[in-house]
Structure formats: structure tokens, C-alpha cells
Design a protein around this motif. Structure first.
Motif, PDB file in Angstrom:
ATOM      1  N   TYR A   1      71.310 -28.879  34.175  1.00  0.00           N
ATOM      2  CA  TYR A   1      71.115 -29.134  35.597  1.00  0.00           C
ATOM      3  C   TYR A   1      70.540 -27.881  36.234  1.00  0.00           C
ATOM      4  O   TYR A   1      70.939 -26.770  35.907  1.00  0.00           O
ATOM      5  CB  TYR A   1      72.443 -29.487  36.267  1.00  0.00           C
ATOM      6  N   VAL A   2      69.605 -28.086  37.152  1.00  0.00           N
ATOM      7  CA  VAL A   2      69.014 -26.978  37.894  1.00  0.00           C
ATOM      8  C   VAL A   2      69.163 -27.277  39.377  1.00  0.00           C
ATOM      9  O   VAL A   2      68.836 -28.375  39.831  1.00  0.00           O
ATOM     10  CB  VAL A   2      67.520 -26.788  37.560  1.00  0.00           C
ATOM     11  N   GLU A   3      69.659 -26.285  40.102  1.00  0.00           N
ATOM     12  CA  GLU A   3      69.680 -26.379  41.555  1.00  0.00           C
ATOM     13  C   GLU A   3      68.548 -25.489  42.052  1.00  0.00           C
ATOM     14  O   GLU A   3      68.561 -24.280  41.847  1.00  0.00           O
ATOM     15  CB  GLU A   3      71.017 -25.911  42.116  1.00  0.00           C
ATOM     16  N   ALA A   4      67.558 -26.116  42.664  1.00  0.00           N
ATOM     17  CA  ALA A   4      66.400 -25.372  43.168  1.00  0.00           C
ATOM     18  C   ALA A   4      66.116 -25.827  44.594  1.00  0.00           C
ATOM     19  O   ALA A   4      66.016 -27.016  44.860  1.00  0.00           O
ATOM     20  CB  ALA A   4      65.182 -25.626  42.287  1.00  0.00           C
ATOM     21  N   VAL A   5      66.007 -24.863  45.481  1.00  0.00           N
ATOM     22  CA  VAL A   5      65.696 -25.138  46.873  1.00  0.00           C
ATOM     23  C   VAL A   5      64.232 -24.782  47.088  1.00  0.00           C
ATOM     24  O   VAL A   5      63.734 -23.819  46.500  1.00  0.00           O
ATOM     25  CB  VAL A   5      66.613 -24.303  47.802  1.00  0.00           C
ATOM     26  N   GLU A   6      63.555 -25.542  47.937  1.00  0.00           N
ATOM     27  CA  GLU A   6      62.103 -25.378  48.101  1.00  0.00           C
ATOM     28  C   GLU A   6      61.672 -23.963  48.441  1.00  0.00           C
ATOM     29  O   GLU A   6      60.717 -23.456  47.896  1.00  0.00           O
ATOM     30  CB  GLU A   6      61.600 -26.346  49.181  1.00  0.00           C
ATOM     31  N   ASP A   7      62.356 -23.294  49.356  1.00  0.00           N
ATOM     32  CA  ASP A   7      61.885 -21.991  49.831  1.00  0.00           C
ATOM     33  C   ASP A   7      62.680 -20.810  49.281  1.00  0.00           C
ATOM     34  O   ASP A   7      62.648 -19.731  49.831  1.00  0.00           O
ATOM     35  CB  ASP A   7      61.892 -21.961  51.361  1.00  0.00           C
ATOM     36  N   ASN A   8      63.388 -21.014  48.177  1.00  0.00           N
ATOM     37  CA  ASN A   8      64.164 -19.933  47.576  1.00  0.00           C
ATOM     38  C   ASN A   8      63.667 -19.720  46.151  1.00  0.00           C
ATOM     39  O   ASN A   8      63.585 -20.664  45.371  1.00  0.00           O
ATOM     40  CB  ASN A   8      65.653 -20.300  47.574  1.00  0.00           C
ATOM     41  N   ALA A   9      63.371 -18.495  45.796  1.00  0.00           N
ATOM     42  CA  ALA A   9      62.828 -18.198  44.469  1.00  0.00           C
ATOM     43  C   ALA A   9      63.909 -18.070  43.400  1.00  0.00           C
ATOM     44  O   ALA A   9      63.605 -17.920  42.232  1.00  0.00           O
ATOM     45  CB  ALA A   9      62.014 -16.897  44.523  1.00  0.00           C
TER      46      ALA A   9
END
Length: 187
Positions: A72-80
Motif C-alpha cells: 500500500y502507498v499513501e501519496a498526496v498530490e502536492d507532497n513529495a
């Protein structure tokens, strides 16, 4: 003497003014986005290129399969920075003292970027996740190789945890006698 003081005062005012103006220019540059990053799309695209069959989950995670293990990956649009994790289970029926699990987890975690987090302990099994927060931007050269290396590191940590749980030295760390130092008493 007075002229020296006046000149020193004028130079000080000029230096402070220049410092403030330079700071305002720096702050104005910080307000502009340095990188226009859509990390979520970048992760999904990279996983698709690696044939990991990514899907979006209801909770906002990206789920994918790598070497038959769900990740699982938690990725937010504007966070690197992304959070990546995998879930595992291990048989612990041979471990009688649960404090040993804390010792094992600590020893696996102390030298690794990926961390083991036990989230459920049942009578005969330990459920744990292996997770880390990592930088994921398009400027990383060979980003697919970078992601594969991270996933392989996750497997290494899982294997290390399993080896310590099932190894011969599991009970020894907590069963050793304390060192007695002359002059100190544990009363």
C-alpha cells in the motif's frame, strides 16, 4: 570621532536594509511552487510501468502487488514524501514471553529506514507491517529502479524479522543475568 560614529551608523543601516530586502526576495521565491508535483499520479504511473497492477483504494491508498505480496502507498498530490507499507504475519507459538517480540522489533528497527510495526498479536501469530516514508519525485534518476530497490528493502526487513522470530537466539536476550556492579544495588 563623531564623524566616525555617523559613518558607522550609516553603514550599519545600509547593511540591515540590504539584509531585509534580500530576505524579502528569498521569501517571495519560497511562495512560488518550486516543483509542480503530482506525486500520486507519478507513483501510479511508475507502478503501472513495473506491471504491479496498481488500484486506488477507498481509503485513499494505492494498492499493488509485488512478488505476490500486497503493498500500500499513501501519496498526496502536492507532497513529495510517500508512505509505503506491506502487511505480514508470522507464527509465534514457540515464543512464551511476549517481551521477546518487543526486543526483536527494536533490534530490527534500530538500523533500518523501513520500520516494523506490530499491529496485532494473537495467541499464535504476530501481524506486523513494514513501512517507511520516502522521497518520491520525478527528478530521481531511474525512478523505477529506485522503487524496486525500496520494495526489495521491504522484503529484506520482513525476512530479518522472520529470521529473528524463528532463530535459535530468540529467548537468550531477555534470559541473561544482569551485570552486577560493585557499589550499586538494585533494591
Amino acid at each position: 570621532m563623531i564623524s566616525c560614529v555617523i559613518i558607522l551608523l550609516i553603514v550599519s543601516v545600509l547593511l540591515v536594509t540590504a539584509y531585509i530586502l534580500k530576505g524579502k526576495q528569498f521569501l517571495s521565491r519560497l511562495k512560488k511552487p518550486i516543483l509542480k508535483v503530482n506525486t500520486r499520479d507519478l507513483v501510479f504511473k511508475t507502478l503501472t510501468e513495473l506491471n504491479c497492477s496498481p488500484t486506488y483504494e477507498e481509503q485513499g491508498f494505492i494498492k499493488f502487488i509485488y512478488k505476490d505480496i500486497p503493498f500500500y502507498v499513501e501519496a498526496v498530490e502536492d507532497n513529495a514524501i510517500i508512505k509505503i507499507l506491506s502487511l505480514h504475519e508470522s507464527d509465534i507459538s514457540h515464543i512464551k514471553d511476549r517481551k521477546v517480540l518487543h526486543w526483536i522489533t527494536h533490534n530490527v528497527n534500530k538500523n533500518n529506514h523501513f520500520k516494523v510495526i506490530p499491529y496485532r498479536i494473537e495467541e499464535n501469530s504476530l501481524h506486523f507491517s513494514v513501512c517507511a516514508s520516502i522521497l518520491f519525485i520525478k527528478q530521481i534518476p531511474q525512478i523505477k529502479g529506485y522503487l524496486i530497490a525500496l520494495l526489495e528493502q521491504c522484503f529484506k526487513i520482513k525476512d530479518e524479522m522472520q529470521d529473528m522470530i524463528h532463530g535459535d537466539e530468540v529467548i537468550s536476550p531477555l534470559s541473561t543475568d544482569r551485570v552486577k556492579i560493585k557499589g550499586f544495588s538494585m533494591q
